[in-house]
Design a protein around this motif. Structure first.
Motif, PDB file in Angstrom:
ATOM      1  N   LEU A  18      14.727 106.354  -4.573  1.00  0.00           N
ATOM      2  CA  LEU A  18      15.081 106.986  -5.845  1.00  0.00           C
ATOM      3  C   LEU A  18      13.985 106.789  -6.886  1.00  0.00           C
ATOM      4  N   ASP A  19      13.179 105.767  -6.705  1.00  0.00           N
ATOM      5  CA  ASP A  19      12.055 105.551  -7.616  1.00  0.00           C
ATOM      6  C   ASP A  19      11.039 106.689  -7.492  1.00  0.00           C
ATOM      7  N   PRO A  22      14.736 111.868  -8.299  1.00  0.00           N
ATOM      8  CA  PRO A  22      16.180 112.036  -8.064  1.00  0.00           C
ATOM      9  C   PRO A  22      16.447 112.653  -6.692  1.00  0.00           C
ATOM     10  N   ARG A  23      17.529 112.238  -6.056  1.00  0.00           N
ATOM     11  CA  ARG A  23      17.902 112.764  -4.738  1.00  0.00           C
ATOM     12  C   ARG A  23      19.422 112.857  -4.652  1.00  0.00           C
ATOM     13  N   HIS A  24      19.881 113.832  -3.859  1.00  0.00           N
ATOM     14  CA  HIS A  24      21.317 113.859  -3.565  1.00  0.00           C
ATOM     15  C   HIS A  24      21.560 113.056  -2.296  1.00  0.00           C
ATOM     16  N   ILE A  28      18.920 111.574   0.682  1.00  0.00           N
ATOM     17  CA  ILE A  28      18.626 110.150   0.861  1.00  0.00           C
ATOM     18  C   ILE A  28      18.753 109.764   2.328  1.00  0.00           C
ATOM     19  N   LEU A  51      25.306 103.270  -2.891  1.00  0.00           N
ATOM     20  CA  LEU A  51      24.904 103.986  -4.101  1.00  0.00           C
ATOM     21  C   LEU A  51      25.894 103.718  -5.233  1.00  0.00           C
ATOM     22  N   VAL A  60      21.255 102.817 -10.998  1.00  0.00           N
ATOM     23  CA  VAL A  60      21.148 104.263 -10.795  1.00  0.00           C
ATOM     24  C   VAL A  60      22.250 104.960 -11.583  1.00  0.00           C
ATOM     25  N   LYS A  62      24.410 108.941 -11.695  1.00  0.00           N
ATOM     26  CA  LYS A  62      24.657 110.133 -10.888  1.00  0.00           C
ATOM     27  C   LYS A  62      25.147 111.261 -11.770  1.00  0.00           C
ATOM     28  N   TYR A  71      21.546 111.516  -7.540  1.00  0.00           N
ATOM     29  CA  TYR A  71      21.363 110.137  -7.994  1.00  0.00           C
ATOM     30  C   TYR A  71      19.955 109.970  -8.569  1.00  0.00           C
ATOM     31  N   GLU A  72      19.888 109.198  -9.662  1.00  0.00           N
ATOM     32  CA  GLU A  72      18.600 108.984 -10.330  1.00  0.00           C
ATOM     33  C   GLU A  72      18.485 107.517 -10.727  1.00  0.00           C
ATOM     34  N   ILE A  73      17.309 106.950 -10.528  1.00  0.00           N
ATOM     35  CA  ILE A  73      17.101 105.542 -10.837  1.00  0.00           C
ATOM     36  C   ILE A  73      17.001 105.351 -12.349  1.00  0.00           C
TER      37      ILE A  73
END
Length: 202
Positions: A18-19, A22-24, A28, A51, A60, A62, A71-73
Motif C-alpha cells: 500500500l505504500d 492505493p489498492r483494492h 493486493i 486489512l 490504512v 478505506k 485501501y490507502e496507507i
C-alpha cells in the motif's frame, strides 16, 4: 515449497504494497501472488481481516469506489514501513529464496524423469536389436517387435502422465512454472528422441 510469512511479516508486507499506492482487495492478493512468483496465493479470508486490523490501528484507510473497496496507507503506516525497512528487506530475500528453490525442484524432477525414460527406451531398443539377430522365423520377430513397441508406448505414456501430474499439481498449489523450466523439458525431450533414433539405427 510455499513461503510462510512469520508472525507480523504479512502485516508489514501488506503495508509495503500500500505504500506503493492505493489498492483494492483483489489487487493486493494478485500483487502478493506476483511478488512471490506464484508461490503464495492468499485467500480473501486471510487478507481482509488483516486489512481491517490495519485500519483499526490507523495505518490504512478505506474508501468505496463503485463496487470496490480501495485501501490507502496513512502517514502512520508510511512511518512504520520506513522504520522497518530492514525487516522488509529480510522478507523479500526469504521470498526470493523460496521462488528459486521451487524452480530448482521442478527442473530436478524433469531431469530425473527424462533420465528414467531414456534408460527404458534404450533397454527396449537393445532388446529389439537382440531379437532381430535371432534365427527365429520372421513372424516371431515381428511379434516380439510389436511387444517391444507396446512396452515403449507404455513407458512414454507413464512418463507423460507422471510429469503432467507433477506440473499440474505444482501450478494448482500456486507454484510458478518458469519458461526456463519448460525450455529444459523441451530440450530433454528432443535429446531423448535423438537417442532413440540413434539406438534404432545403431
Amino acid at each position: 515449497m510455499t513461503p510462510v510469512f512469520s508472525h507480523g511479516d504479512l502485516r508489514l508486507y501488506l503495508l509495503s504494497l500500500l505504500d506503493e499506492g492505493p489498492r483494492h482487495g483483489y489487487d493486493i492478493m494478485q500483487a502478493l501472488s506476483d511478488r512471490t512468483g506464484g508461490t503464495y496465493t492468499p485467500s480473501a479470508g486471510t487478507i481482509y481481516p488483516r486489512l481491517a486490523k490495519l485500519e483499526e490501528e490507523g495505518l490504512v484507510t478505506k474508501t468505496v469506489d463503485g463496487r470496490k473497496t480501495v485501501y490507502e496507507i496513512t502517514a502512520a503506516g508510511r512511518a512504520e514501513v520506513a522504520s522497518r525497512a530492514g525487516d522488509l528487506e529480510g522478507i523479500e530475500a526469504d521470498l526470493a529464496d523460496s521462488v528459486r528453490l521451487i524452480a530448482d525442484e521442478v527442473r530436478g524432477s524433469v531431469r530425473e524423469a527424462m533420465k528414467s525414460l531414456r534408460a527404458d527406451l534404450a533397454a527396449a531398443a537393445r532388446d529389439e536389436r537382440a531379437d532381430a539377430r535371432t534365427t527365429a522365423p520372421a513372424d516371431d520377430a515381428r511379434a516380439r517387435s510389436r511387444e517391444q513397441l507396446h512396452a515403449a508406448d507404455a513407458a512414454i505414456n507413464e512418463f507423460r502422465a507422471r510429469v503432467r501430474s507433477d506440473l499440474r499439481s505444482h501450478v494448482a498449489r500456486g507454484g510458478e512454472l518458469a519458461a526456463s523450466t519448460v525450455g529444459d523439458l523441451a530440450r530433454s525431450l528432443d535429446e531423448a528422441a535423438r537417442n532413440v533414433t540413434r539406438a534404432l539405427n545403431g
